[in-house]
Design a protein around this motif. Structure first.
Motif, PDB file in Angstrom:
ATOM      1  N   ASN A 165       0.829  -1.207   0.000  1.00 49.94           N
ATOM      2  CA  ASN A 165       0.000   0.000   0.000  1.00 49.94           C
ATOM      3  C   ASN A 165       0.865   1.258   0.000  1.00 49.94           C
ATOM      4  N   LEU A 166       1.970   1.225   0.744  1.00 48.89           N
ATOM      5  CA  LEU A 166       2.851   2.390   0.788  1.00 48.89           C
ATOM      6  C   LEU A 166       3.474   2.641  -0.584  1.00 48.89           C
ATOM      7  N   VAL A 167       3.990   1.594  -1.204  1.00 46.33           N
ATOM      8  CA  VAL A 167       4.628   1.756  -2.511  1.00 46.33           C
ATOM      9  C   VAL A 167       3.620   2.278  -3.535  1.00 46.33           C
ATOM     10  N   SER A 168       2.425   1.723  -3.500  1.00 44.63           N
ATOM     11  CA  SER A 168       1.381   2.188  -4.415  1.00 44.63           C
ATOM     12  C   SER A 168       1.077   3.664  -4.188  1.00 44.63           C
ATOM     13  N   GLN A 169       0.970   4.048  -2.937  1.00 43.11           N
ATOM     14  CA  GLN A 169       0.668   5.436  -2.596  1.00 43.11           C
ATOM     15  C   GLN A 169       1.794   6.366  -3.017  1.00 43.11           C
ATOM     16  N   LEU A 170       3.043   5.973  -2.705  1.00 38.99           N
ATOM     17  CA  LEU A 170       4.176   6.830  -3.040  1.00 38.99           C
ATOM     18  C   LEU A 170       4.293   7.025  -4.551  1.00 38.99           C
ATOM     19  N   ARG A 171       4.121   5.963  -5.296  1.00 36.65           N
ATOM     20  CA  ARG A 171       4.230   6.086  -6.753  1.00 36.65           C
ATOM     21  C   ARG A 171       3.096   6.934  -7.325  1.00 36.65           C
ATOM     22  N   SER A 172       1.918   6.862  -6.696  1.00 32.68           N
ATOM     23  CA  SER A 172       0.821   7.713  -7.159  1.00 32.68           C
ATOM     24  C   SER A 172       1.116   9.183  -6.903  1.00 32.68           C
ATOM     25  N   GLN A 173       2.023   9.450  -5.966  1.00 36.21           N
ATOM     26  CA  GLN A 173       2.427  10.818  -5.650  1.00 36.21           C
ATOM     27  C   GLN A 173       3.719  11.210  -6.376  1.00 36.21           C
ATOM     28  N   ASN A 174       4.142  10.365  -7.329  1.00 37.85           N
ATOM     29  CA  ASN A 174       5.358  10.610  -8.120  1.00 37.85           C
ATOM     30  C   ASN A 174       6.618  10.598  -7.277  1.00 37.85           C
ATOM     31  N   VAL A 175       6.578   9.893  -6.154  1.00 40.14           N
ATOM     32  CA  VAL A 175       7.800   9.662  -5.377  1.00 40.14           C
ATOM     33  C   VAL A 175       8.595   8.571  -6.097  1.00 40.14           C
ATOM     34  N   PRO A 176       9.896   8.761  -6.332  1.00 39.50           N
ATOM     35  CA  PRO A 176      10.654   7.861  -7.209  1.00 39.50           C
ATOM     36  C   PRO A 176      11.058   6.537  -6.546  1.00 39.50           C
ATOM     37  N   VAL A 177      10.072   5.734  -6.180  1.00 35.96           N
ATOM     38  CA  VAL A 177      10.334   4.378  -5.678  1.00 35.96           C
ATOM     39  C   VAL A 177      10.398   3.462  -6.892  1.00 35.96           C
ATOM     40  N   ASP A 178      11.603   2.964  -7.197  1.00 32.81           N
ATOM     41  CA  ASP A 178      11.810   2.160  -8.395  1.00 32.81           C
ATOM     42  C   ASP A 178      11.749   0.664  -8.142  1.00 32.81           C
ATOM     43  N   CYS A 179      12.025   0.253  -6.913  1.00 34.12           N
ATOM     44  CA  CYS A 179      12.067  -1.189  -6.671  1.00 34.12           C
ATOM     45  C   CYS A 179      11.805  -1.485  -5.202  1.00 34.12           C
ATOM     46  N   VAL A 180      11.459  -2.744  -4.943  1.00 35.09           N
ATOM     47  CA  VAL A 180      11.167  -3.223  -3.597  1.00 35.09           C
ATOM     48  C   VAL A 180      12.077  -4.414  -3.309  1.00 35.09           C
ATOM     49  N   GLY A 181      12.751  -4.374  -2.155  1.00 35.38           N
ATOM     50  CA  GLY A 181      13.649  -5.445  -1.749  1.00 35.38           C
ATOM     51  C   GLY A 181      13.009  -6.325  -0.683  1.00 35.38           C
ATOM     52  N   PHE A 182      13.098  -7.627  -0.894  1.00 35.86           N
ATOM     53  CA  PHE A 182      12.574  -8.622   0.039  1.00 35.86           C
ATOM     54  C   PHE A 182      13.786  -9.321   0.661  1.00 35.86           C
ATOM     55  N   GLN A 183      14.067  -9.027   1.948  1.00 36.86           N
ATOM     56  CA  GLN A 183      15.312  -9.481   2.542  1.00 36.86           C
ATOM     57  C   GLN A 183      15.444 -11.010   2.535  1.00 36.86           C
ATOM     58  N   SER A 184      14.426 -11.711   2.977  1.00 37.38           N
ATOM     59  CA  SER A 184      14.396 -13.185   2.926  1.00 37.38           C
ATOM     60  C   SER A 184      15.416 -13.834   3.860  1.00 37.38           C
ATOM     61  N   HIS A 185      15.425 -13.384   5.114  1.00 35.24           N
ATOM     62  CA  HIS A 185      16.168 -14.091   6.163  1.00 35.24           C
ATOM     63  C   HIS A 185      15.263 -15.226   6.659  1.00 35.24           C
ATOM     64  N   LEU A 186      15.480 -16.420   6.147  1.00 35.24           N
ATOM     65  CA  LEU A 186      14.588 -17.550   6.403  1.00 35.24           C
ATOM     66  C   LEU A 186      15.221 -18.520   7.388  1.00 35.24           C
ATOM     67  N   SER A 187      14.423 -19.441   7.897  1.00 36.07           N
ATOM     68  CA  SER A 187      14.894 -20.449   8.852  1.00 36.07           C
ATOM     69  C   SER A 187      14.200 -21.767   8.561  1.00 36.07           C
ATOM     70  N   THR A 188      14.971 -22.856   8.624  1.00 36.08           N
ATOM     71  CA  THR A 188      14.390 -24.176   8.339  1.00 36.08           C
ATOM     72  C   THR A 188      13.393 -24.611   9.403  1.00 36.08           C
ATOM     73  N   GLY A 232       4.422  -1.760 -11.136  1.00 38.13           N
ATOM     74  CA  GLY A 232       5.367  -1.101 -12.025  1.00 38.13           C
ATOM     75  C   GLY A 232       6.746  -0.943 -11.441  1.00 38.13           C
ATOM     76  N   VAL A 233       7.050  -1.675 -10.351  1.00 39.29           N
ATOM     77  CA  VAL A 233       8.368  -1.595  -9.747  1.00 39.29           C
ATOM     78  C   VAL A 233       9.167  -2.862 -10.051  1.00 39.29           C
ATOM     79  N   GLN A 234      10.473  -2.724  -9.981  1.00 42.48           N
ATOM     80  CA  GLN A 234      11.340  -3.888  -9.984  1.00 42.48           C
ATOM     81  C   GLN A 234      11.299  -4.531  -8.602  1.00 42.48           C
ATOM     82  N   VAL A 235      11.424  -5.838  -8.542  1.00 42.77           N
ATOM     83  CA  VAL A 235      11.524  -6.531  -7.262  1.00 42.77           C
ATOM     84  C   VAL A 235      12.838  -7.301  -7.237  1.00 42.77           C
ATOM     85  N   ARG A 236      13.330  -7.578  -6.030  1.00 44.50           N
ATOM     86  CA  ARG A 236      14.582  -8.312  -5.908  1.00 44.50           C
ATOM     87  C   ARG A 236      14.663  -8.952  -4.527  1.00 44.50           C
ATOM     88  N   ILE A 237      15.359 -10.058  -4.446  1.00 44.92           N
ATOM     89  CA  ILE A 237      15.682 -10.689  -3.168  1.00 44.92           C
ATOM     90  C   ILE A 237      17.003 -10.096  -2.725  1.00 44.92           C
TER      91      ILE A 237
END
Length: 638
Positions: A210-233, A252-257
């Motif tokens: 929701n934040l990313v959607s809101q920021l981009r609607s306000q022309n804030v230059p959020v280009d990508c979202v990072g998903f840290q992915s500190h996982l545990s078995t 409309g953003v790039q995503v990355r781990i």
């Protein structure tokens, strides 16, 4: 990078030109063949002192993140006293080894010096902007440094904003301010927001969405979202990871781990290694399945230098090499996931037809072209789209692509190359040039909102509501900004109400509201409302623990929120009680000692300084007897 590269934030970036991969090639070769990066976080000391560390880092990975060397505590430990020796070491190493650097991180509640945390709102915002301008600006013309984590970990587990010193002093507006400062410092860098425990679809990831959607609607230059992915078995894998990546990509953003590791509780066994390898496979496959996923960064590569054992006592073995730099099953898992199994195909696809541009708007365009063919045996995998400077700006699995995030009234020249399953690239198509249309003609502001009323007032929050505005300018009502009496934006909302959090107890707040439309026009100020939060005391501090998750043999308390009183402090101590038979097995953001059933948590080196009304958090994990459902209690702060 060219300016157009950052504007096309929907695209998955390829860090190096793809080349065919052999079955036993390094990870980076297979990643390149799939149009992705495979990255790692590097520490400066072993990079300087251990040949094996350097050789693996150089040979296996095509993207580098500095584990600590680019954080605020390392780059500006004292006001306006910068040091870049560690950051430059990372950048120089990457440059020498044909790698790209992802900058980490500019604005974070951890590893930020105390001198920043106690500043007034005006001075804190100035310090943030100046720090970003200096650090990002240093590398703005360096083609090795291509992206930044601008803002890091801004949410609590329940989806509310983290009560950090940033939020408590500046409100949520600091996020947009940071991105705009980063864009001003480097118009071409890809700018990311990054967080943990957002891999699956949950309250926290939805708040991020929701934040990313809101920021981009306000022309804030959020280009990508990072998903840290500190996982545990010991926990289940987030099986909706791919679905979650795709929903963000659809914005409309790039995503990355960004920080992948998979920790193991207790000692290594064959079964645990297999489970860990499966988790690594699943993450890589999820990224491969989402076009807008640029790649995967592993948080280090050798267990010898992993952060996990120090942070999660009794857990470790989280990475793909062991302490002796031997490859583990998890290395093989990453390798095999990236290896597409067609190493003998060296025949490139045919060159695509000349692209044509249609549906050109002020912020986007659709490209289409005659499809390529592939006779090499590995099959046509898709297309890469490049701008006139040769920077890849988009990928597609079909012979068309929709570009978004373009600048209004700007000429773009682009061409296309086809790629096959072995990573062979065709020749360049003929270029096409198109010009986006003008910006919005809407200059009519929305009507002024009604006077807000305050309800549900507690010691740390309140709900505001007001009569909605209307918009007649054509771009539509986009939402509302909430400001305090000094004019600092403290919250935003897409509806005519908002829940304020992270407030100080027994404190008077005066706030007003302005409406905004899709073109960025702001209404006049509403009439102000003043309310006073309840409870609290003029000094001291308080602590509240929240159960994040629990199971038969244990539970996680995250966050424990430490809230300061009216007097600034340089340290804090929280005590709480464990039920009989319970034991601490991990903690973060605090130093814990146990005496009988009493646990004492003391601040870490980076979060002891708290201004008036400021808050910080820590967390811990507990093991308990099977069938026992009791949890820690009795939190007190001093």
């Amino acid at each position: 990078m060219a300016a157009a590269a950052c504007a096309l934030a929907s695209a998955a970036a390829t860090v190096l030109v793809a080349t065919p991969a052999s079955a036993d090639a390094a990870l980076r070769v297979h990643a390149q063949a799939r149009g992705k990066f495979i990255g790692t976080a590097l520490a400066t000391s072993p990079l300087a002192n251990e040949t094996a560390y350097r050789n693996i880092a150089a040979g296996e990975f095509n993207q580098i993140t500095a584990e600590n060397a680019m954080k605020w505590s390392d780059t500006e430990p004292n006001d306006n006293q910068y040091t870049f020796s560690g950051a430059d070491q990372i950048v120089n190493f990457a440059t020498a080894n044909n790698q790209q650097v992802h900058g980490h991180t500019l604005v974070w509640h951890n590893q930020t010096p105390g001198w920043v945390q106690g500043l007034s709102a005006t001075n804190m915002r100035a310090a943030m902007n100046e720090h970003i301008a200096t650090v990002v600006g240093r590398y703005a013309n360096n083609p090795t440094v291509v992206s930044w984590d601008v803002v890091n970990e801004v949410f609590e587990e329940n989806g509310s904003f983290r009560s950090s010193f940033w939020y408590n002093t500046l409100g949520s507006g600091f996020i947009a301010d940071a991105f705009r400062a980063a864009r001003a410092a480097d118009p071409d860098a890809r700018l990311c927001i990054n967080d943990y425990n957002v891999e699956g679809i949950n309250a926290k990831s939805t708040a991020m969405y929701n934040l990313v959607s809101q920021l981009r609607s306000q022309n804030v230059p959020v280009d990508c979202v990072g998903f840290q992915s500190h996982l545990s078995t010991q926990y289940g894998f987030p099986n909706d990871l791919q679905q979650n990546l795709q929903r963000f990509a659809n914005l409309g953003v790039q995503v990355r781990i960004t920080e992948l590791d998979v920790r193991i509780q207790g000692s290594r066994t064959s079964a645990k290694d297999t489970q860990q390898a499966t988790y690594y496979t699943n993450v890589v496959n999820a990224c491969l399945a989402v076009t807008a996923c640029a790649g995967v960064t592993i948080w280090g590569f050798t267990d010898k230098y992993s952060w996990v054992p120090d942070t999660f006592p009794g857990e470790g073995f989280a990475l793909i090499y062991d302490n002796n730099y031997s490859q583990k099953p998890s290395y093989t898992a990453v390798h095999n996931a990236l290896d597409n199994g067609t190493p003998n195909d060296t025949t490139a696809p045919s060159t695509p037809g000349a692209p044509t541009a249609s549906s050109v708007t002020s912020s986007g365009a659709t490209l289409s072209w005659t499809a390529s063919t592939d006779t090499g045996g590995s099959g046509l995998a898709g297309y890469n789209v490049y701008n006139s400077s040769g920077t890849q700006i988009a990928t597609s699995t079909t012979n068309s692509v929709t570009l978004t995030g373009l600048s209004a009234n700007t000429a773009y020249t682009v061409y296309v190359r086809a790629r096959d399953g072995a990573g062979n690239l065709s020749g360049n198509s003929t270029s096409v040039t198109f010009t986006t249309t003008g910006g919005s003609s809407d200059t009519t502001a929305p009507t002024t909102p009604g006077t807000p009323t305050a309800s549900s007032i507690t010691s740390s929050g309140a709900t505001l509501s007001w009569t909605a505005s209307t918009d007649s300018g054509g771009s539509g009502l986009a939402g509302y900004n909430v400001y305090n009496s000094s004019g600092t934006q403290i919250a935003t909302s897409t509806t005519n109400s908002v829940a304020l959090t992270g407030l100080s107890a027994n404190t008077a707040y005066t706030v007003y509201v302005r409406a905004r439309d899709g073109a960025g026009n702001l209404s006049g100020n509403s009439t102000s409302v003043t309310f006073t939060t309840t409870g609290g005391s003029s000094g001291g501090c308080s602590a509240t623990g929240t159960i994040q998750t629990q199971w038969g043999g244990g539970y996680v308390v995250q966050p424990v929120t430490v809230t300061n009183g009216s007097s600034s402090r340089t340290s804090w101590t929280v005590t709480f009680t464990l039920p009989s038979g319970h034991s601490i097995v991990g903690s973060w953001n605090a130093v814990l000692t146990v005496s009988g059933n009493t646990v004492t948590a003391r601040n870490a080196a980076y979060n002891g300084n708290l201004g008036s009304g400021a808050s910080t958090t820590f967390g811990f994990q507990v093991a308990r007897p099977t069938g026992d459902t009791s949890t820690a209690s009795g939190y007190t702060c001093a």
